[in-house]
Design an enzyme around this catalytic site. Structure first.
Site, PDB file in Angstrom:
ATOM      1  N   SER A   1      37.152  37.219  30.060  1.00  0.00           N
ATOM      2  CA  SER A   1      36.838  35.795  30.250  1.00  0.00           C
ATOM      3  C   SER A   1      37.011  35.014  28.954  1.00  0.00           C
ATOM      4  CB  SER A   1      35.398  35.621  30.732  1.00  0.00           C
ATOM      5  OG  SER A   1      35.203  36.282  31.958  1.00  0.00           O
TER       6      SER A   1
HETATM    7  N1  SAM Z   1      32.969  40.459  32.165  1.00  0.00           N
HETATM    8  C1  SAM Z   1      34.326  40.825  31.875  1.00  0.00           C
HETATM    9  C2  SAM Z   1      34.606  40.912  30.410  1.00  0.00           C
HETATM   10  O1  SAM Z   1      33.706  40.639  29.609  1.00  0.00           O
HETATM   11  O2  SAM Z   1      35.726  41.294  30.066  1.00  0.00           O
HETATM   12  C3  SAM Z   1      35.347  39.929  32.548  1.00  0.00           C
HETATM   13  C4  SAM Z   1      35.408  40.241  33.939  1.00  0.00           C
HETATM   14  S1  SAM Z   1      36.845  39.798  34.848  1.00  0.00           S
HETATM   15  C5  SAM Z   1      36.864  38.072  34.750  1.00  0.00           C
HETATM   16  C6  SAM Z   1      36.162  40.182  36.463  1.00  0.00           C
HETATM   17  C7  SAM Z   1      35.983  41.667  36.703  1.00  0.00           C
HETATM   18  O3  SAM Z   1      35.298  41.842  37.944  1.00  0.00           O
HETATM   19  C8  SAM Z   1      37.315  42.422  36.853  1.00  0.00           C
HETATM   20  O4  SAM Z   1      37.374  43.461  35.922  1.00  0.00           O
HETATM   21  C9  SAM Z   1      37.265  42.936  38.280  1.00  0.00           C
HETATM   22  O5  SAM Z   1      37.901  44.174  38.455  1.00  0.00           O
HETATM   23  C10 SAM Z   1      35.758  43.032  38.532  1.00  0.00           C
HETATM   24  N2  SAM Z   1      35.365  43.032  39.940  1.00  0.00           N
HETATM   25  C11 SAM Z   1      35.900  42.324  40.984  1.00  0.00           C
HETATM   26  N3  SAM Z   1      35.251  42.621  42.122  1.00  0.00           N
HETATM   27  C12 SAM Z   1      34.303  43.542  41.813  1.00  0.00           C
HETATM   28  C13 SAM Z   1      33.325  44.245  42.573  1.00  0.00           C
HETATM   29  N4  SAM Z   1      33.192  44.079  43.887  1.00  0.00           N
HETATM   30  N5  SAM Z   1      32.519  45.100  41.934  1.00  0.00           N
HETATM   31  C14 SAM Z   1      32.620  45.296  40.589  1.00  0.00           C
HETATM   32  N6  SAM Z   1      33.534  44.673  39.823  1.00  0.00           N
HETATM   33  C15 SAM Z   1      34.369  43.797  40.425  1.00  0.00           C
END
Ligand code: SAM
Length: 217
Positions: free
Chosen positions: A65
């Protein structure tokens, strides 16, 4: 090799100035952002971009992000030392590291296996005790509930009840909620057994939450 040079520290201080100018007020959040080397969580071939105030692609078609977004969500979450915090969407692990540095007991779930593995390796290397799990976090982490704080870092179509029920009374949940293209940052506060207060805090765009309470992709 994980090296944090004077140049990196200078770049972080510049970034923190920018975050302040953009309206981030929480001193403890700014301090945490100045402390955690974002370049450790960044793709190795693009290190020079690690302190730009931008989201950036990581493995698995996901993103780390934007620093402003991390600061904004963390400020809204209002983390206190010792809080038990659940993050849904570990991604690079950067947000989880910020929560840990703020003194939280951090639980984080990731649905893309390679990201789960790489973030877990990194937490170990950095000596950060963060409890991470591979799987669908759209339903929370019931075995570890209740939490003081819950943060979603992927775009949710709605806040499902089961997630809100994993908050302690007095707890806060921060999540981008809306369509696939644009979401509103929502703060849910649990103020009683069956009482929740909801407020809205601007527009953002996140990658979609998948899984049982996410988007079908
Ligand atoms: N917090 C992260 C960082 O600091 O790098 C950024 C996260 S990225 C914007 C969103 C993340 O949510 C992705 O890695 C994606 O794979 C994960 N994600 C999406 N759906 C999910 C789910 N149902 N359960 C767990 N993770 C999920």
């Amino acid at each position: 090799m994980l090296e944090d040079s004077y140049k990196h520290k200078g770049q972080r201080n510049q970034l923190v100035k920018q975050l302040k100018a953009e309206g981030i007020k929480s001193e403890k959040v700014l301090k945490a952002m100045a402390h955690v080397p974002r370049h450790f969580f960044f793709p190795p071939d693009f290190q020079e971009k690690a302190y730009d105030n931008i989201a950036f692609p990581i493995d698995g078609g996901q993103t780390i992000s934007q620093p402003f977004t991390v600061a904004f969500q963390t400020q809204l979450l209002d983390v206190s030392k010792g809080d038990k915090v659940l993050e849904i969407g570990t991604g690079s692990g950067y947000q989880a590291a910020i929560l840990k540095v703020l003194g939280a007991e951090v639980y984080t779930i990731e649905t893309v296996r390679e990201l789960y593995t790489s973030s877990q390796d990194l937490f170990k290397k950095l000596g950060l005790e963060i409890f991470s799990q591979y799987g669908d976090g759209s339903n929370g982490w019931t075995e570890k509930a209740p939490f003081d704080k819950i943060i979603l870092t992927a775009a949710a179509p709605t806040i499902n009840n089961s997630l809100a029920e994993q908050l302690k009374i007095g707890g806060r949940l921060v999540a981008p909620v809306g369509s696939r293209d644009v979401q509103k940052m929502i703060l849910v506060q649990r103020i009683g057994e069956n009482e929740y207060e909801r407020s809205t805090h601007g527009n953002f765009t996140f990658v979609p939450l998948t899984g049982s309470h996410g988007w079908k992709i």
